[in-house]
Design a protein around this motif. Structure first.
Motif, PDB file in Angstrom:
ATOM      1  N   UNK A  73      16.975  11.333 -11.415  1.00  0.00           N
ATOM      2  CA  UNK A  73      16.792  10.603 -10.300  1.00  0.00           C
ATOM      3  C   UNK A  73      15.425  10.580  -9.853  1.00  0.00           C
ATOM      4  N   UNK A  74      14.968  11.752  -9.603  1.00  0.00           N
ATOM      5  CA  UNK A  74      12.988  11.921  -9.637  1.00  0.00           C
ATOM      6  C   UNK A  74      12.265  10.994 -10.682  1.00  0.00           C
ATOM      7  N   UNK A  75      12.960  11.020 -11.321  1.00  0.00           N
ATOM      8  CA  UNK A  75      12.004  10.155 -12.557  1.00  0.00           C
ATOM      9  C   UNK A  75      11.339   8.453 -11.936  1.00  0.00           C
ATOM     10  N   UNK A  76      13.743   8.232 -11.758  1.00  0.00           N
ATOM     11  CA  UNK A  76      14.064   6.484 -11.701  1.00  0.00           C
ATOM     12  C   UNK A  76      13.178   6.672 -10.056  1.00  0.00           C
ATOM     13  N   UNK A  77      12.905   6.895  -9.300  1.00  0.00           N
ATOM     14  CA  UNK A  77      12.081   7.365  -7.918  1.00  0.00           C
ATOM     15  C   UNK A  77      10.574   6.677  -7.571  1.00  0.00           C
ATOM     16  N   UNK A  78       9.667   7.795  -8.675  1.00  0.00           N
ATOM     17  CA  UNK A  78       8.652   7.904  -8.531  1.00  0.00           C
ATOM     18  C   UNK A  78       8.047   6.673  -9.154  1.00  0.00           C
ATOM     19  N   UNK A  79       8.689   6.035 -10.540  1.00  0.00           N
ATOM     20  CA  UNK A  79       8.443   4.556 -11.248  1.00  0.00           C
ATOM     21  C   UNK A  79       8.908   3.468 -10.177  1.00  0.00           C
ATOM     22  N   UNK A  80       9.756   3.903  -9.664  1.00  0.00           N
ATOM     23  CA  UNK A  80      10.174   2.119  -9.306  1.00  0.00           C
ATOM     24  C   UNK A  80       8.948   1.630  -8.223  1.00  0.00           C
ATOM     25  N   UNK A  81       8.925   3.779  -7.527  1.00  0.00           N
ATOM     26  CA  UNK A  81       8.004   3.959  -6.000  1.00  0.00           C
ATOM     27  C   UNK A  81       6.094   3.017  -6.278  1.00  0.00           C
ATOM     28  N   UNK A  82       5.723   3.084  -7.914  1.00  0.00           N
ATOM     29  CA  UNK A  82       4.337   3.636  -7.904  1.00  0.00           C
ATOM     30  C   UNK A  82       4.972   1.922  -8.175  1.00  0.00           C
ATOM     31  N   UNK A  83       5.395   1.546  -9.062  1.00  0.00           N
ATOM     32  CA  UNK A  83       5.680  -0.128  -9.313  1.00  0.00           C
ATOM     33  C   UNK A  83       5.443  -1.065  -7.877  1.00  0.00           C
ATOM     34  N   UNK A  84       6.370  -0.657  -6.613  1.00  0.00           N
ATOM     35  CA  UNK A  84       5.957  -1.782  -5.905  1.00  0.00           C
ATOM     36  C   UNK A  84       4.962  -0.856  -4.936  1.00  0.00           C
ATOM     37  N   UNK A  85       4.628  -0.295  -4.716  1.00  0.00           N
ATOM     38  CA  UNK A  85       3.152   0.437  -4.518  1.00  0.00           C
ATOM     39  C   UNK A  85       2.207  -0.376  -4.771  1.00  0.00           C
ATOM     40  N   UNK A  86       2.105  -0.882  -6.169  1.00  0.00           N
ATOM     41  CA  UNK A  86       0.855  -1.499  -7.049  1.00  0.00           C
ATOM     42  C   UNK A  86       1.532  -3.253  -6.317  1.00  0.00           C
ATOM     43  N   UNK A  87       2.610  -3.300  -6.237  1.00  0.00           N
ATOM     44  CA  UNK A  87       3.052  -5.439  -6.211  1.00  0.00           C
ATOM     45  C   UNK A  87       2.351  -5.548  -4.549  1.00  0.00           C
ATOM     46  N   UNK A  88       2.594  -4.519  -4.179  1.00  0.00           N
ATOM     47  CA  UNK A  88       2.112  -4.837  -2.071  1.00  0.00           C
ATOM     48  C   UNK A  88       0.799  -4.029  -2.286  1.00  0.00           C
ATOM     49  N   UNK A  89      -0.127  -3.685  -2.626  1.00  0.00           N
ATOM     50  CA  UNK A  89      -1.642  -3.409  -2.701  1.00  0.00           C
ATOM     51  C   UNK A  89      -2.479  -3.920  -4.162  1.00  0.00           C
ATOM     52  N   UNK A  90      -1.374  -4.666  -4.311  1.00  0.00           N
ATOM     53  CA  UNK A  90      -2.329  -6.276  -4.901  1.00  0.00           C
ATOM     54  C   UNK A  90      -2.426  -7.592  -4.513  1.00  0.00           C
ATOM     55  N   UNK A  91      -1.016  -7.525  -3.628  1.00  0.00           N
ATOM     56  CA  UNK A  91      -0.625  -8.566  -2.905  1.00  0.00           C
ATOM     57  C   UNK A  91       0.419  -9.387  -3.449  1.00  0.00           C
ATOM     58  N   UNK A  92       0.927  -8.947  -4.715  1.00  0.00           N
ATOM     59  CA  UNK A  92       1.859 -10.037  -5.076  1.00  0.00           C
ATOM     60  C   UNK A  92       3.582  -9.776  -4.258  1.00  0.00           C
ATOM     61  N   UNK A  93       3.380  -8.961  -3.447  1.00  0.00           N
ATOM     62  CA  UNK A  93       4.361  -9.052  -2.319  1.00  0.00           C
ATOM     63  C   UNK A  93       3.594  -8.421  -0.714  1.00  0.00           C
ATOM     64  N   UNK A  94       4.228  -8.268  -0.095  1.00  0.00           N
ATOM     65  CA  UNK A  94       3.914  -8.495   1.333  1.00  0.00           C
ATOM     66  C   UNK A  94       4.663  -7.085   2.074  1.00  0.00           C
ATOM     67  N   UNK A  95       5.748  -6.800   1.501  1.00  0.00           N
ATOM     68  CA  UNK A  95       6.175  -5.583   2.081  1.00  0.00           C
ATOM     69  C   UNK A  95       6.485  -4.359   0.581  1.00  0.00           C
ATOM     70  N   UNK A  96       6.755  -3.517   0.935  1.00  0.00           N
ATOM     71  CA  UNK A  96       6.823  -2.411  -0.132  1.00  0.00           C
ATOM     72  C   UNK A  96       8.532  -1.868   0.500  1.00  0.00           C
ATOM     73  N   UNK A  97       9.173  -2.127  -0.345  1.00  0.00           N
ATOM     74  CA  UNK A  97      10.557  -1.597   0.171  1.00  0.00           C
ATOM     75  C   UNK A  97      10.886  -0.311  -0.839  1.00  0.00           C
TER      76      UNK A  97
END
Length: 281
Positions: A73-97
């Protein structure tokens, strides 16, 4: 940056970002698997924080139907967090859920090594000609400490005299002394090319890590030994620690741990060892 049209477009962008960041193919594939698994339950492009919390809470093992382990579960959490951090930082998404997702308290790992007698039994279970490849897997795991994905990728060119070059986690290269048992094995294996080529050919030139793990697991079952393929690597770690007189730095080097705190789990001793020490006073 325009938001991606679908998850495939988002993953193509993330893959390029990961390649530029130097992540290994195994890491990238694992992250993509996690996002595609998420996409089976919720649209990753519109998922809310609550959607992600609910998804993490309900994760189950595909094989058993039971909740995934805390470490998974910790691995899944880390991978999801990395994806949304990239989405937010790259401007592909306005928020980081994924910001603020609940953390798992993972209990300190405890090695479950095979005993020397169990290693002998495991090798005996691979004594037939049909199990020759599995025996090679076991020797590399028990006497070089290789992980299943490292075993799958062994080539003749990785051996240079009494030194074995290994590409480990994160694509990092390391060298290891060749154990005499593995040296005997190497003399019978191809001097060039994959030791364990895949029947799939160009699509996957070497056997898959899952196939290696399954082969060792079947051998453990034949030998009547409870445990996982990683118990072979734990055997290697505990033996190196014992033979080096408890030298953690030597063991860290042999196990190829980036952080010596990971190596300290091998200093944990079994209850029966404590009992033997006390009763021997």
């Amino acid at each position: 940056m325009t938001p991606p049209r679908d998850i495939n477009e988002a993953l193509r962008g993330w893959r390029l970002h990961s390649l530029a960041a130097g992540h290994s193919a195994r890491t990238i594939t694992s992250r993509e698997y996690t996002l595609r698994r998420l996409a089976q339950d919720v649209d990753p492009l519109t998922a809310t924080h609550d959607d992600l919390v609910e998804w993490l809470a309900g994760l189950t093992d595909h094989r058993t139907g039971k909740p995934v382990t805390k470490s998974s579960r910790a691995t899944y959490r880390a991978q999801v967090r990395a994806f949304y951090a990239w989405m937010h930082a790259s401007g592909r998404r306005e928020d980081d859920p994924a910001a603020g997702l609940p953390q798992n308290r993972i209990p300190r790992a405890h090695p479950r090594p095979l005993s020397r007698q169990e290693v002998d039994r495991l090798l005996d279970a691979c004594s037939s000609s049909r199990a020759a490849q599995t025996r090679a897997y076991v020797l590399l795991a028990c006497y070089e400490g290789l992980r299943v994905h490292e075993i799958a990728k062994v080539r003749g060119e990785d051996f240079h005299g009494d030194v074995l070059r290994v590409q480990g986690k994160g694509g990092l290269d390391a060298t290891l002394p060749v154990h005499p048992k593995v040296a005997e094995l190497a003399a019978t294996m191809p001097q060039r090319g994959w030791w364990f080529p895949s029947p799939l050919g160009a699509k996957l030139p070497h056997v898959h890590r899952v196939s290696v793990g399954q082969a060792i697991t079947r051998a453990l079952d034949r030998a009547g030994i409870p445990g996982t393929p990683h118990a072979c690597r734990h055997f290697y770690g505990t033996q190196v620690l014992a033979k080096s007189g408890g030298n953690l730095r030597v063991t860290q080097r042999a196990m190829r741990h980036a952080d010596i705190r990971t190596t300290t789990i091998y200093t944990l001793v079994a209850d029966e060892d404590v009992q033997h020490a006390v009763t021997s006073i």
